[in-house]
Write a protein that holds these residues in place. Structure first.
Motif, PDB file in Angstrom:
ATOM      1  N   ALA A  31       0.832  -1.166  -0.129  1.00  0.00           N
ATOM      2  CA  ALA A  31       0.039   0.070  -0.051  1.00  0.00           C
ATOM      3  C   ALA A  31       0.800   1.316  -0.030  1.00  0.00           C
ATOM      4  CB  ALA A  31      -0.891  -0.005   0.999  1.00  0.00           C
ATOM      5  N   HIS A  32       2.076   1.234   0.875  1.00  0.00           N
ATOM      6  CA  HIS A  32       3.092   2.617   0.621  1.00  0.00           C
ATOM      7  C   HIS A  32       3.841   2.830  -0.371  1.00  0.00           C
ATOM      8  CE1 HIS A  32       5.342   5.572   2.761  1.00  0.00           C
ATOM      9  NE2 HIS A  32       6.293   4.769   2.408  1.00  0.00           N
ATOM     10  N   PHE A  33       4.260   1.631  -0.827  1.00  0.00           N
ATOM     11  CA  PHE A  33       5.393   1.710  -1.990  1.00  0.00           C
ATOM     12  C   PHE A  33       4.856   1.267  -3.317  1.00  0.00           C
ATOM     13  CE2 PHE A  33       8.226   0.524   1.534  1.00  0.00           C
ATOM     14  CZ  PHE A  33       8.764   1.509   1.690  1.00  0.00           C
ATOM     15  N   LEU A  34       3.590   0.430  -3.746  1.00  0.00           N
ATOM     16  CA  LEU A  34       3.159   0.121  -4.702  1.00  0.00           C
ATOM     17  C   LEU A  34       1.515   0.430  -4.776  1.00  0.00           C
ATOM     18  CD1 LEU A  34       5.098  -3.264  -4.747  1.00  0.00           C
ATOM     19  CD2 LEU A  34       5.631  -1.215  -6.121  1.00  0.00           C
ATOM     20  N   PRO A  35       1.063   1.497  -4.443  1.00  0.00           N
ATOM     21  CA  PRO A  35      -0.399   1.558  -4.250  1.00  0.00           C
ATOM     22  C   PRO A  35      -0.946   1.423  -5.816  1.00  0.00           C
ATOM     23  CG  PRO A  35       0.582   3.881  -4.254  1.00  0.00           C
ATOM     24  CD  PRO A  35       1.765   2.785  -4.214  1.00  0.00           C
ATOM     25  N   ASP A  36      -2.128   0.789  -5.916  1.00  0.00           N
ATOM     26  CA  ASP A  36      -2.714   0.281  -7.239  1.00  0.00           C
ATOM     27  C   ASP A  36      -4.331   0.061  -6.818  1.00  0.00           C
ATOM     28  OD1 ASP A  36      -3.634  -1.273  -9.269  1.00  0.00           O
ATOM     29  OD2 ASP A  36      -1.484  -1.843  -9.700  1.00  0.00           O
ATOM     30  N   GLU A  37      -4.879   0.525  -7.571  1.00  0.00           N
ATOM     31  CA  GLU A  37      -6.514   0.436  -7.469  1.00  0.00           C
ATOM     32  C   GLU A  37      -7.011  -0.974  -7.389  1.00  0.00           C
ATOM     33  OE1 GLU A  37      -8.070   1.812 -11.788  1.00  0.00           O
ATOM     34  OE2 GLU A  37      -7.860   3.280 -10.445  1.00  0.00           O
ATOM     35  N   ARG A  38      -6.327  -1.698  -8.262  1.00  0.00           N
ATOM     36  CA  ARG A  38      -6.854  -3.026  -8.298  1.00  0.00           C
ATOM     37  C   ARG A  38      -6.415  -4.065  -7.104  1.00  0.00           C
ATOM     38  NH1 ARG A  38      -2.577  -6.307 -11.475  1.00  0.00           N
ATOM     39  NH2 ARG A  38      -0.973  -4.947 -11.127  1.00  0.00           N
ATOM     40  N   CYS A  39      -5.828  -3.496  -6.176  1.00  0.00           N
ATOM     41  CA  CYS A  39      -5.327  -4.233  -4.998  1.00  0.00           C
ATOM     42  C   CYS A  39      -6.394  -3.840  -3.591  1.00  0.00           C
ATOM     43  CB  CYS A  39      -4.132  -3.742  -4.602  1.00  0.00           C
ATOM     44  SG  CYS A  39      -2.699  -4.344  -5.516  1.00  0.00           S
ATOM     45  N   PHE A  40      -6.735  -4.884  -3.038  1.00  0.00           N
ATOM     46  CA  PHE A  40      -7.474  -5.034  -2.047  1.00  0.00           C
ATOM     47  C   PHE A  40      -6.374  -5.472  -0.613  1.00  0.00           C
ATOM     48  CE2 PHE A  40     -10.119  -7.354   1.053  1.00  0.00           C
ATOM     49  CZ  PHE A  40     -11.077  -5.876   1.503  1.00  0.00           C
ATOM     50  N   TYR A  41      -6.138  -4.480   0.173  1.00  0.00           N
ATOM     51  CA  TYR A  41      -4.971  -4.749   1.177  1.00  0.00           C
ATOM     52  C   TYR A  41      -5.696  -5.277   2.714  1.00  0.00           C
ATOM     53  CZ  TYR A  41      -2.824  -1.433  -1.840  1.00  0.00           C
ATOM     54  OH  TYR A  41      -2.331  -1.040  -3.306  1.00  0.00           O
ATOM     55  N   MET A  42      -5.646  -6.452   2.711  1.00  0.00           N
ATOM     56  CA  MET A  42      -6.296  -7.070   4.064  1.00  0.00           C
ATOM     57  C   MET A  42      -5.417  -6.722   5.370  1.00  0.00           C
ATOM     58  SD  MET A  42      -8.765  -9.545   2.955  1.00  0.00           S
ATOM     59  CE  MET A  42      -8.660 -10.423   4.464  1.00  0.00           C
ATOM     60  N   LEU A  43      -5.544  -5.568   5.611  1.00  0.00           N
ATOM     61  CA  LEU A  43      -4.828  -5.041   6.899  1.00  0.00           C
ATOM     62  C   LEU A  43      -4.954  -5.580   8.132  1.00  0.00           C
ATOM     63  CD1 LEU A  43      -4.759  -1.110   6.038  1.00  0.00           C
ATOM     64  CD2 LEU A  43      -2.695  -2.886   5.422  1.00  0.00           C
ATOM     65  N   HIS A  44      -6.058  -6.368   8.278  1.00  0.00           N
ATOM     66  CA  HIS A  44      -6.535  -6.863   9.769  1.00  0.00           C
ATOM     67  C   HIS A  44      -7.175  -8.428   9.413  1.00  0.00           C
ATOM     68  CE1 HIS A  44      -5.474  -3.036  11.638  1.00  0.00           C
ATOM     69  NE2 HIS A  44      -6.012  -2.593  10.733  1.00  0.00           N
ATOM     70  N   GLY A  45      -6.748  -8.882   8.475  1.00  0.00           N
ATOM     71  CA  GLY A  45      -7.657 -10.326   8.223  1.00  0.00           C
ATOM     72  C   GLY A  45      -6.441 -11.310   8.207  1.00  0.00           C
ATOM     73  N   MET A  46      -5.725 -11.768   9.335  1.00  0.00           N
ATOM     74  CA  MET A  46      -4.345 -12.649   9.275  1.00  0.00           C
ATOM     75  C   MET A  46      -5.152 -13.957   8.968  1.00  0.00           C
ATOM     76  SD  MET A  46      -1.164 -12.756  11.828  1.00  0.00           S
ATOM     77  CE  MET A  46       0.055 -13.541  11.054  1.00  0.00           C
ATOM     78  N   GLY A  47      -4.683 -14.586   7.913  1.00  0.00           N
ATOM     79  CA  GLY A  47      -4.703 -16.041   7.448  1.00  0.00           C
ATOM     80  C   GLY A  47      -6.140 -15.854   6.639  1.00  0.00           C
ATOM     81  N   GLU A  48      -6.792 -14.983   5.988  1.00  0.00           N
ATOM     82  CA  GLU A  48      -8.077 -14.811   5.618  1.00  0.00           C
ATOM     83  C   GLU A  48      -7.776 -14.431   3.851  1.00  0.00           C
ATOM     84  OE1 GLU A  48     -10.663 -16.165   6.708  1.00  0.00           O
ATOM     85  OE2 GLU A  48      -9.706 -16.520   8.588  1.00  0.00           O
ATOM     86  N   SER A  49      -6.729 -13.991   3.600  1.00  0.00           N
ATOM     87  CA  SER A  49      -6.534 -13.667   2.064  1.00  0.00           C
ATOM     88  C   SER A  49      -6.974 -14.518   1.156  1.00  0.00           C
ATOM     89  CB  SER A  49      -5.079 -13.335   1.986  1.00  0.00           C
ATOM     90  OG  SER A  49      -4.784 -12.127   2.891  1.00  0.00           O
TER      91      SER A  49
END
Length: 104
Positions: free
Chosen positions: A32-50
């Protein structure tokens, strides 16, 4: 730039039409910081759920290429989702550095 960011950059470039789901922890935060991309969904709080989110999306939209990028310990926490594989339109990448940098 560290090797995780470079690995993610290579995956994004080799899958230009894919929706990309990134696991929580440093994988999602650095992307999210170095490679922001609108097609990305960042699972910031879903450990093991991606992977489960990726499988759900891939099955709901079979014509859409889908990519899941997880760290090694996220992959271990989401092992139950591996039983839902394979999906023809899903690529699954595990960044295996052998340590759990987020949780220690």
């Amino acid at each position: 730039m560290n090797s995780r960011v470079e690995s993610i950059r290579k995956i994004l470039h080799s899958n230009p039409d894919a929706l990309v789901i990134l696991s929580n922890g440093l994988t999602a935060r650095e992307a999210a910081h170095f490679l922001p991309d609108e097609r990305c969904f960042y699972m910031l709080h879903g450990m093991g759920e991606s992977l489960s989110v990726g499988v759900g999306f891939a099955k709901a939209r079979p014509s859409q290429p889908t990519v899941v990028i997880e760290g090694d310990y996220n992959a271990l926490m989401g092992l139950a989702s591996w039983s839902l594989m394979p999906c023809a339109n899903l690529r699954y990448y595990v960044l295996d550095n052998g340590i759990s940098e987020t949780t220690g």
